[in-house]
Design a protein around this motif. Structure first.
Motif, PDB file in Angstrom:
ATOM      1  N   GLY A 276      93.305 -21.152  14.107  1.00  0.00           N
ATOM      2  CA  GLY A 276      94.352 -21.718  13.278  1.00  0.00           C
ATOM      3  C   GLY A 276      95.737 -21.441  13.813  1.00  0.00           C
ATOM      4  N   LEU A 277      96.659 -22.347  13.520  1.00  0.00           N
ATOM      5  CA  LEU A 277      98.053 -22.212  13.934  1.00  0.00           C
ATOM      6  C   LEU A 277      98.945 -22.520  12.741  1.00  0.00           C
ATOM      7  N   GLU A 278      99.957 -21.670  12.548  1.00  0.00           N
ATOM      8  CA  GLU A 278     100.926 -21.882  11.473  1.00  0.00           C
ATOM      9  C   GLU A 278     102.333 -21.731  12.036  1.00  0.00           C
ATOM     10  N   VAL A 279     103.216 -22.668  11.703  1.00  0.00           N
ATOM     11  CA  VAL A 279     104.624 -22.622  12.100  1.00  0.00           C
ATOM     12  C   VAL A 279     105.465 -22.737  10.842  1.00  0.00           C
ATOM     13  N   ILE A 280     106.384 -21.784  10.646  1.00  0.00           N
ATOM     14  CA  ILE A 280     107.230 -21.761   9.454  1.00  0.00           C
ATOM     15  C   ILE A 280     108.681 -21.931   9.874  1.00  0.00           C
ATOM     16  N   LEU A 281     109.349 -22.908   9.299  1.00  0.00           N
ATOM     17  CA  LEU A 281     110.735 -23.231   9.633  1.00  0.00           C
ATOM     18  C   LEU A 281     111.658 -22.740   8.518  1.00  0.00           C
ATOM     19  N   ALA A 282     112.582 -21.856   8.864  1.00  0.00           N
ATOM     20  CA  ALA A 282     113.604 -21.358   7.948  1.00  0.00           C
ATOM     21  C   ALA A 282     113.010 -20.787   6.660  1.00  0.00           C
ATOM     22  N   ASP A 283     111.809 -20.258   6.730  1.00  0.00           N
ATOM     23  CA  ASP A 283     111.123 -19.687   5.567  1.00  0.00           C
ATOM     24  C   ASP A 283     110.942 -20.685   4.440  1.00  0.00           C
ATOM     25  N   LYS A 284     111.036 -21.974   4.750  1.00  0.00           N
ATOM     26  CA  LYS A 284     110.935 -22.997   3.708  1.00  0.00           C
ATOM     27  C   LYS A 284     109.754 -23.944   3.909  1.00  0.00           C
ATOM     28  N   LEU A 285     109.562 -24.381   5.135  1.00  0.00           N
ATOM     29  CA  LEU A 285     108.545 -25.392   5.436  1.00  0.00           C
ATOM     30  C   LEU A 285     107.511 -24.815   6.388  1.00  0.00           C
ATOM     31  N   ALA A 286     106.236 -24.923   6.022  1.00  0.00           N
ATOM     32  CA  ALA A 286     105.138 -24.441   6.871  1.00  0.00           C
ATOM     33  C   ALA A 286     104.267 -25.613   7.306  1.00  0.00           C
ATOM     34  N   LEU A 287     103.998 -25.675   8.603  1.00  0.00           N
ATOM     35  CA  LEU A 287     103.117 -26.688   9.173  1.00  0.00           C
ATOM     36  C   LEU A 287     101.900 -25.978   9.747  1.00  0.00           C
ATOM     37  N   ARG A 288     100.705 -26.503   9.457  1.00  0.00           N
ATOM     38  CA  ARG A 288      99.479 -25.815   9.853  1.00  0.00           C
ATOM     39  C   ARG A 288      98.462 -26.790  10.442  1.00  0.00           C
ATOM     40  N   THR A 289      97.651 -26.255  11.335  1.00  0.00           N
ATOM     41  CA  THR A 289      96.536 -27.017  11.861  1.00  0.00           C
ATOM     42  C   THR A 289      95.458 -26.038  12.322  1.00  0.00           C
ATOM     43  N   GLY A 290      94.252 -26.533  12.531  1.00  0.00           N
ATOM     44  CA  GLY A 290      93.172 -25.655  12.952  1.00  0.00           C
ATOM     45  C   GLY A 290      91.909 -26.423  13.281  1.00  0.00           C
ATOM     46  N   TYR A 291      90.946 -25.675  13.772  1.00  0.00           N
ATOM     47  CA  TYR A 291      89.643 -26.247  14.132  1.00  0.00           C
ATOM     48  C   TYR A 291      88.580 -25.188  13.887  1.00  0.00           C
ATOM     49  N   TYR A 292      87.438 -25.608  13.371  1.00  0.00           N
ATOM     50  CA  TYR A 292      86.331 -24.663  13.214  1.00  0.00           C
ATOM     51  C   TYR A 292      84.998 -25.386  13.263  1.00  0.00           C
ATOM     52  N   ASN A 293      83.993 -24.637  13.719  1.00  0.00           N
ATOM     53  CA  ASN A 293      82.624 -25.146  13.671  1.00  0.00           C
ATOM     54  C   ASN A 293      81.812 -24.194  12.805  1.00  0.00           C
ATOM     55  N   THR A 294      80.882 -24.738  12.064  1.00  0.00           N
ATOM     56  CA  THR A 294      80.136 -23.913  11.126  1.00  0.00           C
ATOM     57  C   THR A 294      78.702 -24.412  10.988  1.00  0.00           C
ATOM     58  N   LYS A 295      77.827 -23.469  10.726  1.00  0.00           N
ATOM     59  CA  LYS A 295      76.442 -23.772  10.410  1.00  0.00           C
ATOM     60  C   LYS A 295      75.973 -22.707   9.427  1.00  0.00           C
ATOM     61  N   THR A 296      76.049 -23.047   8.153  1.00  0.00           N
ATOM     62  CA  THR A 296      75.678 -22.120   7.093  1.00  0.00           C
ATOM     63  C   THR A 296      74.796 -22.825   6.089  1.00  0.00           C
ATOM     64  N   ILE A 297      74.437 -22.096   5.013  1.00  0.00           N
ATOM     65  CA  ILE A 297      73.664 -22.714   3.936  1.00  0.00           C
ATOM     66  C   ILE A 297      74.512 -23.722   3.180  1.00  0.00           C
ATOM     67  N   LEU A 298      75.841 -23.679   3.364  1.00  0.00           N
ATOM     68  CA  LEU A 298      76.735 -24.571   2.647  1.00  0.00           C
ATOM     69  C   LEU A 298      76.918 -25.901   3.362  1.00  0.00           C
ATOM     70  N   GLU A 299      77.094 -25.857   4.674  1.00  0.00           N
ATOM     71  CA  GLU A 299      77.350 -27.074   5.424  1.00  0.00           C
ATOM     72  C   GLU A 299      77.161 -26.797   6.916  1.00  0.00           C
ATOM     73  N   GLU A 300      77.164 -27.880   7.683  1.00  0.00           N
ATOM     74  CA  GLU A 300      77.046 -27.779   9.133  1.00  0.00           C
ATOM     75  C   GLU A 300      77.919 -28.853   9.755  1.00  0.00           C
ATOM     76  N   GLY A 301      78.730 -28.471  10.744  1.00  0.00           N
ATOM     77  CA  GLY A 301      79.562 -29.470  11.394  1.00  0.00           C
ATOM     78  C   GLY A 301      80.730 -28.855  12.128  1.00  0.00           C
TER      79      GLY A 301
END
Length: 351
Positions: A276-301
Motif C-alpha cells: 500500500g501507498l499513502e500520500v498526504i498533502l498539507a495534512d488535509k488530503l490523502a491519496l491511497r492505492t494498493g495491491y494484494y492477492n489473497t486466498k482464504t476461506i473468505l475469498e480468492e483473487g
C-alpha cells in the motif's frame, strides 16, 4: 537503566501470559480432533475501514488511526491523539445480495503516556432470507447476522515498542438452514488477539522518517457450535513493515508491505501479500492505492485498490474502492465509507 529493563520485561510477560491463558483456556473447551479443518466466522476477516482498504488492505504496520484495534491495537501507543471514535460502512458483495452490509464502530482512549484502552463492535448482516413452502408461498423470513465485540489493553513498553492484548466475544446467527419454528440456532465464541508494534524515527540520507514494524495474531479462541457442529475461529497471523516519510514539511507519504496467513490446514500454505501507498498533502488530503492477492476461506483473487481521505478540524472522511484483476468476481466494485473524530490533547506527540 536496570529498573527500566525489568519494567519492560515484567509488562511484556504479563501481556504474553494473560493472552496465552485466554487462548489455552478457550482451546481446552473444544474436544473436536479435526478443529483445524473446520472454520467458521469469515466475517472476522472482512476489512472494516476505508483507509486500510484503500492501501491494499494493509494495516498491521501503518500509522495509528481510530480503527487500529482491528489490525494491531498496539499501534495506539504511538497515536498523536488522546482519543477518538470512528464508524465505517461496507456494502458487501452486492452482486450476490442487495442488502448485505458490514457496520463497524471503534474507539480508543489514552489513559496516560503508557496505557491505552480501545473497543470495537463489528456487525455483519446478510440480508433477509425468505422461506417458502412446496407451493411457493412465503411462510417465514429470517435475517442472518454476525456480531463481534472487542476490548483491548495497550501498553507502551519503551520509546519504540508496544504490546496489546484484545479479548472478544462473537455471536453468530447465520444458520438459516437450521431455522425451526421461527428461531435459528445461535453460535457463540470467545477469542483473543495479541499485537506487537515497533515505531522508530530514522534518517534516510538527508530525509528524516519513521520505520514501523507490526505483528499480530488474531482470533485465537474457542470453537463456535451450531447445533451438533463445531467450527473453529479463523486464526490469522499478520506481519508487516512501513516507512513513513515527509518532504518539505507539507507532504507526507507512507509505503507498506505486509504478509498474512491463516493457520488453517485446508487453506493455501502460501502467505497472502499486501502492498500500500499513502500520500498526504498539507495534512488535509490523502491519496491511497494498493495491491494484494489473497486466498482464504473468505475469498480468492488479486485486487487493486484506491482511496481518498479528507481531514477537516478533528474530523476525517475516507472512501475506498476495490476492483479485481479477473472478471466475474463477487467482490468487484466494493466501496467502503469511514468517518472518524479525534481529540488532540497530547503534549508530547510521537510523530
Amino acid at each position: 537503566m536496570i529498573n527500566r529493563i525489568f519494567f519492560i520485561i515484567r509488562h511484556f510477560l504479563f501481556h504474553v501470559v494473560f493472552s496465552f491463558f485466554i487462548t489455552f483456556k478457550c482451546l481446552a473447551q473444544s474436544s473436536d480432533p479435526e478443529r483445524a479443518y473446520k472454520v467458521a466466522l469469515p466475517f472476522l476477516l472482512i476489512t472494516p475501514d476505508a483507509r486500510s482498504a484503500g492501501m491494499g488492505e494493509t494495516g498491521v504496520s501503518t500509522s495509528s488511526d481510530v480503527y487500529s484495534i482491528y489490525w494491531n491495537a498496539a499501534k495506539y501507543a504511538f497515536s498523536e491523539q488522546s482519543s477518538g471514535v470512528g464508524i465505517s460502512i461496507t456494502p458487501w458483495k452486492r452482486q450476490l445480495a442487495e442488502d448485505m452490509n458490514v457496520f463497524y464502530l471503534s474507539g480508543f482512549h489514552r489513559l496516560n503516556e503508557l496505557q491505552t484502552i480501545a473497543t470495537s463492535i463489528k456487525y455483519f448482516t446478510l440480508g433477509r432470507s425468505i422461506f417458502i413452502d412446496n407451493e411457493g408461498n412465503n411462510t417465514n423470513s429470517y435475517k442472518p447476522s454476525d456480531l463481534s465485540i472487542d476490548f483491548a489493553y495497550i501498553r507502551k513498553l519503551s520509546e519504540v515498542f508496544s504490546l496489546s492484548t484484545t479479548v472478544k466475544y462473537v455471536r453468530s446467527d447465520i444458520t438459516a438452514l437450521d431455522f425451526v419454528q421461527g428461531q435459528g440456532i445461535t453460535g457463540q465464541a470467545f477469542g483473543a488477539d495479541i499485537g506487537l508494534f515497533y515505531y522508530k524515527p530514522i534518517s534516510a540520507g538527508h530525509q528524516d522518517g519513521t520505520l514501523a514494524i507490526g505483528a499480530n495474531i488474531s482470533n485465537l479462541g474457542t470453537n463456535i457450535k451450531y447445533g451438533s457442529v463445531n467450527l473453529a475461529m479463523p486464526t490469522l497471523v499478520k506481519l508487516g513493515g512501513s516507512y513513513i516519510g515527509t518532504h518539505d514539511g507539507s507532504l507526507k507519504y507512507a509505503f507498506s508491505v505486509e504478509l498474512n496467513k491463516l493457520l488453517v490446514k485446508n487453506v493455501s500454505n502460501m502467505p497472502n501479500v499486501s502492498t500500500g501507498l499513502e500520500v498526504i498533502l498539507a495534512d488535509k488530503l490523502a491519496l491511497r492505492t494498493g495491491y494484494y492477492n489473497t486466498k482464504t476461506i473468505l475469498e480468492e483473487g488479486k485486487y487493486f485498490t484506491t482511496g481518498i481521505g479528507l481531514n477537516y478540524l478533528n474530523f476525517s472522511i475516507n472512501f475506498s474502492y476495490l476492483f479485481p484483476t479477473q472478471s466475474l468476481n463477487a467482490s468487484a466494485n466494493t466501496i467502503r465509507y469511514s468517518l472518524g473524530y479525534t481529540i488532540n490533547k497530547r503534549n508530547n506527540p510521537i510523530n
